[in-house]
Design a protein around this motif. Structure first.
Motif, PDB file in Angstrom:
ATOM      1  N   GLU A   1     108.594  15.565  82.325  1.00 57.11           N
ATOM      2  CA  GLU A   1     107.422  14.392  82.422  1.00 57.11           C
ATOM      3  C   GLU A   1     106.169  14.847  81.617  1.00 57.11           C
ATOM      4  OE1 GLU A   1     106.325  10.900  82.929  1.00 57.11           O
ATOM      5  OE2 GLU A   1     108.311  11.625  84.033  1.00 57.11           O
ATOM      6  N   SER A   2     106.062  16.074  81.371  1.00 56.00           N
ATOM      7  CA  SER A   2     104.939  16.513  80.558  1.00 56.00           C
ATOM      8  C   SER A   2     105.069  16.364  79.323  1.00 56.00           C
ATOM      9  CB  SER A   2     104.578  17.929  80.965  1.00 56.00           C
ATOM     10  OG  SER A   2     103.828  18.750  80.000  1.00 56.00           O
ATOM     11  N   ILE A   3     106.559  16.542  78.739  1.00 54.97           N
ATOM     12  CA  ILE A   3     106.829  16.281  77.399  1.00 54.97           C
ATOM     13  C   ILE A   3     106.715  14.982  77.092  1.00 54.97           C
ATOM     14  CG2 ILE A   3     108.866  16.433  75.683  1.00 54.97           C
ATOM     15  CD1 ILE A   3     109.752  19.072  77.446  1.00 54.97           C
ATOM     16  N   ILE A   4     107.228  14.022  78.123  1.00 54.96           N
ATOM     17  CA  ILE A   4     107.093  12.541  77.964  1.00 54.96           C
ATOM     18  C   ILE A   4     105.751  12.142  77.699  1.00 54.96           C
ATOM     19  CG2 ILE A   4     107.451  10.115  78.938  1.00 54.96           C
ATOM     20  CD1 ILE A   4     109.894  11.623  80.217  1.00 54.96           C
ATOM     21  N   GLN A   5     104.594  12.696  78.388  1.00 50.58           N
ATOM     22  CA  GLN A   5     103.202  12.416  78.194  1.00 50.58           C
ATOM     23  C   GLN A   5     102.797  12.681  76.984  1.00 50.58           C
ATOM     24  OE1 GLN A   5     101.368  14.221  81.835  1.00 50.58           O
ATOM     25  NE2 GLN A   5     102.617  12.751  83.184  1.00 50.58           N
ATOM     26  N   GLU A   6     103.037  13.776  76.427  1.00 44.29           N
ATOM     27  CA  GLU A   6     102.497  14.367  75.067  1.00 44.29           C
ATOM     28  C   GLU A   6     102.983  13.625  74.063  1.00 44.29           C
ATOM     29  OE1 GLU A   6     100.605  16.730  72.418  1.00 44.29           O
ATOM     30  OE2 GLU A   6     100.278  16.366  74.500  1.00 44.29           O
ATOM     31  N   VAL A   7     104.517  12.919  74.222  1.00 40.41           N
ATOM     32  CA  VAL A   7     105.048  12.465  73.108  1.00 40.41           C
ATOM     33  C   VAL A   7     104.383  10.932  72.977  1.00 40.41           C
ATOM     34  CG1 VAL A   7     107.209  11.213  72.009  1.00 40.41           C
ATOM     35  CG2 VAL A   7     107.106  13.731  72.965  1.00 40.41           C
ATOM     36  N   GLU A   8     104.288  10.525  74.247  1.00 37.00           N
ATOM     37  CA  GLU A   8     103.487   8.885  74.327  1.00 37.00           C
ATOM     38  C   GLU A   8     102.071   9.106  74.003  1.00 37.00           C
ATOM     39  OE1 GLU A   8     104.311   5.436  77.702  1.00 37.00           O
ATOM     40  OE2 GLU A   8     103.781   7.520  78.450  1.00 37.00           O
ATOM     41  N   LYS A   9     101.353   9.959  74.431  1.00 44.49           N
ATOM     42  CA  LYS A   9     100.073   9.926  74.127  1.00 44.49           C
ATOM     43  C   LYS A   9      99.766  10.292  72.852  1.00 44.49           C
ATOM     44  CE  LYS A   9      95.831  12.095  75.830  1.00 44.49           C
ATOM     45  NZ  LYS A   9      95.183  13.011  76.831  1.00 44.49           N
ATOM     46  N   VAL A  10     100.214  11.211  72.112  1.00 43.71           N
ATOM     47  CA  VAL A  10      99.838  11.712  70.774  1.00 43.71           C
ATOM     48  C   VAL A  10     100.717  11.475  69.529  1.00 43.71           C
ATOM     49  CG1 VAL A  10      99.406  13.994  69.648  1.00 43.71           C
ATOM     50  CG2 VAL A  10      98.909  13.914  72.148  1.00 43.71           C
ATOM     51  N   LEU A  11     102.287  11.343  69.886  1.00 53.17           N
ATOM     52  CA  LEU A  11     102.883  11.168  68.878  1.00 53.17           C
ATOM     53  C   LEU A  11     103.206   9.830  68.673  1.00 53.17           C
ATOM     54  CD1 LEU A  11     104.923  12.445  66.578  1.00 53.17           C
ATOM     55  CD2 LEU A  11     106.557  12.332  68.409  1.00 53.17           C
ATOM     56  N   PHE A  12     103.593   9.008  69.530  1.00 51.79           N
ATOM     57  CA  PHE A  12     103.891   7.545  69.509  1.00 51.79           C
ATOM     58  C   PHE A  12     102.817   6.580  68.476  1.00 51.79           C
ATOM     59  CE2 PHE A  12     104.239   3.252  70.828  1.00 51.79           C
ATOM     60  CZ  PHE A  12     105.630   3.120  70.440  1.00 51.79           C
ATOM     61  N   PRO A  13     101.788   6.803  69.021  1.00 51.05           N
ATOM     62  CA  PRO A  13     100.427   6.047  68.298  1.00 51.05           C
ATOM     63  C   PRO A  13     100.607   6.326  66.623  1.00 51.05           C
ATOM     64  CG  PRO A  13      99.714   7.236  70.436  1.00 51.05           C
ATOM     65  CD  PRO A  13     101.041   7.711  70.138  1.00 51.05           C
ATOM     66  N   GLU A  14     101.003   7.360  66.542  1.00 50.91           N
ATOM     67  CA  GLU A  14     101.004   8.040  64.783  1.00 50.91           C
ATOM     68  C   GLU A  14     102.554   7.377  64.210  1.00 50.91           C
ATOM     69  OE1 GLU A  14      98.849   9.408  62.966  1.00 50.91           O
ATOM     70  OE2 GLU A  14      97.440   9.973  64.538  1.00 50.91           O
ATOM     71  N   THR A  15     103.378   7.220  65.027  1.00 57.39           N
ATOM     72  CA  THR A  15     104.710   6.600  64.311  1.00 57.39           C
ATOM     73  C   THR A  15     105.004   5.310  64.685  1.00 57.39           C
ATOM     74  OG1 THR A  15     105.981   7.179  66.515  1.00 57.39           O
ATOM     75  CG2 THR A  15     105.576   8.914  64.865  1.00 57.39           C
ATOM     76  N   GLY A  16     104.691   4.599  66.011  1.00 55.02           N
ATOM     77  CA  GLY A  16     104.917   3.356  66.079  1.00 55.02           C
ATOM     78  C   GLY A  16     106.704   3.135  66.292  1.00 55.02           C
ATOM     79  N   THR A  17     107.115   2.060  66.429  1.00 58.35           N
ATOM     80  CA  THR A  17     108.646   1.974  66.621  1.00 58.35           C
ATOM     81  C   THR A  17     109.326   1.954  65.421  1.00 58.35           C
ATOM     82  OG1 THR A  17     108.303  -0.735  66.331  1.00 58.35           O
ATOM     83  CG2 THR A  17     108.030   0.574  68.603  1.00 58.35           C
ATOM     84  N   GLY A  18     110.573   1.770  65.410  1.00 56.52           N
ATOM     85  CA  GLY A  18     111.518   1.752  64.368  1.00 56.52           C
ATOM     86  C   GLY A  18     111.989   3.298  63.803  1.00 56.52           C
ATOM     87  N   ILE A  19     111.767   4.062  64.759  1.00 53.44           N
ATOM     88  CA  ILE A  19     112.480   5.479  64.512  1.00 53.44           C
ATOM     89  C   ILE A  19     113.935   5.608  64.901  1.00 53.44           C
ATOM     90  CG2 ILE A  19     112.429   8.014  65.163  1.00 53.44           C
ATOM     91  CD1 ILE A  19     109.908   6.983  63.844  1.00 53.44           C
ATOM     92  N   GLN A  20     114.837   5.895  63.873  1.00 62.76           N
ATOM     93  CA  GLN A  20     116.279   5.968  63.835  1.00 62.76           C
ATOM     94  C   GLN A  20     117.020   7.125  64.271  1.00 62.76           C
ATOM     95  OE1 GLN A  20     116.400   3.933  60.019  1.00 62.76           O
ATOM     96  NE2 GLN A  20     117.199   2.044  60.790  1.00 62.76           N
ATOM     97  N   GLU A  21     116.216   8.269  63.608  1.00 62.51           N
ATOM     98  CA  GLU A  21     116.692   9.563  63.812  1.00 62.51           C
ATOM     99  C   GLU A  21     115.758  10.503  63.939  1.00 62.51           C
ATOM    100  OE1 GLU A  21     119.183  10.766  60.322  1.00 62.51           O
ATOM    101  OE2 GLU A  21     119.148   8.414  59.717  1.00 62.51           O
ATOM    102  N   ILE A  22     116.028  11.511  65.065  1.00 63.50           N
ATOM    103  CA  ILE A  22     114.969  12.616  65.367  1.00 63.50           C
ATOM    104  C   ILE A  22     115.888  13.814  65.441  1.00 63.50           C
ATOM    105  CG2 ILE A  22     113.437  13.165  66.822  1.00 63.50           C
ATOM    106  CD1 ILE A  22     113.104  10.851  67.994  1.00 63.50           C
TER     107      ILE A  22
END
Length: 279
Positions: A39-60
């Motif tokens: 859950e801590s990892i999810i929160q960091e990704v959602e709060k910091v990473l997602f605003p920089e990438t938005g949707t449309g990510i196909q490969e990680i």
């Protein structure tokens, strides 16, 4: 769009590559499934990473410390798929990331010298043979955490030369009680210990500091690199801040063990970008 990540103990470096090949660099805190709940990892990704990438990510493609087995890798994969449900997610160890960044599809001995340390034989695709790092108490020779631990011990036991000891005391102002509490009773003691390593670089003209670093690098080679099969038959490369800032001593140590050339990179993320750009 494609995301590539290299995650250490303190920070994660990301490369966002869009369909036109444009690249965006992003930083988040370290994402370590060995020491963080999902859950801590999810929160960091959602709060910091997602605003920089938005949707449309196909490969990680995620490489990280703490991914020691498939179970730990699944923690990262599930967390990323919660935020990017359409993405295909691959998770790998930071050691494999270092190897691919250093050697691409060629074989070699890949080493990490940062907060922690590691060494492996890479066959051009996967890790063919590895030496267990064992952490900063039982292993991690040559790492920032181990050098910090030994440096702090030399300070409190009056092993450090008096001039340097005075400088160390002025710079850090740390008491024995504080050091014991931070190491034995608080989280992430490895990061606490590693913060003292720049002192060695700042005083690199001192014979004590030079010998100190060389001794630690000798231990790393003796207890890790030299235990790999046919280790002198392969090129060797290093990734990490400790390797980068003490490159001259590291090159000399590698030469002593029979390596004519060494490759040293501070961070693997640029090498990983190159690795995936030709895939």
């Amino acid at each position: 769009m494609k995301l590539i990540a290299d995650s250490g103990s303190t920070k994660t470096s990301w490369k966002l590559i869009d369909g036109s090949g444009h690249i965006k660099n992003i930083k988040t805190s370290g994402l370590n499934p060995y020491s963080q709940p999902e859950e801590s990892i999810i929160q960091e990704v959602e709060k910091v990473l997602f605003p920089e990438t938005g949707t449309g990510i196909q490969e990680i493609y995620f490489y990280g410390a703490g991914i020691v087995n498939a179970e730990k890798g699944d923690i990262i994969r599930r967390a990323l798929n919660r935020i990017y449900p359409e993405a295909i997610v691959e998770t790998h160890s930071d050691v494999l990331g270092a190897a691919r960044a250093l050697f691409g599809d060629q074989a070699g001995i890949a080493c990490i010298l940062g907060t922690g340390s590691n060494a492996c034989l890479y066959d051009g695709k996967q890790i063919a043979h590895g030496i267990s790092p064992l952490g900063f108490i039982l292993g991690d020779e040559g790492s920032g955490s181990v050098m910090g631990r030994k440096l702090l011990g030399d300070y409190f036991k009056d092993v450090m030369p008096s001039r340097l000891r005075d400088e160390f005391g002025k710079q850090f102002g740390i008491t024995r009680e504080e050091a014991l509490n931070r190491v034995y009773r608080t989280e992430k003691p490895n990061q606490f210990l590693a913060q003292f390593v720049p002192f060695l670089s700042e005083n690199s003209n001192s014979a004590y500091c030079q010998e100190f670093v060389q001794h630690n690098f000798m231990e790393f080679f003796e207890r890790n690199v030299s235990k790999l099969p046919d280790y002198t038959q392969y090129p060797i490369g290093f990734i990490g801040s400790v390797a980068f800032y003490f490159s001259q001593i590291l090159n000399n140590t590698a030469s002593y063990f029979g390596f004519e050339e060494t490759t040293i990179i501070k961070e693997p993320i640029d090498g990983l970008e190159k690795y995936y750009s030709i895939k």
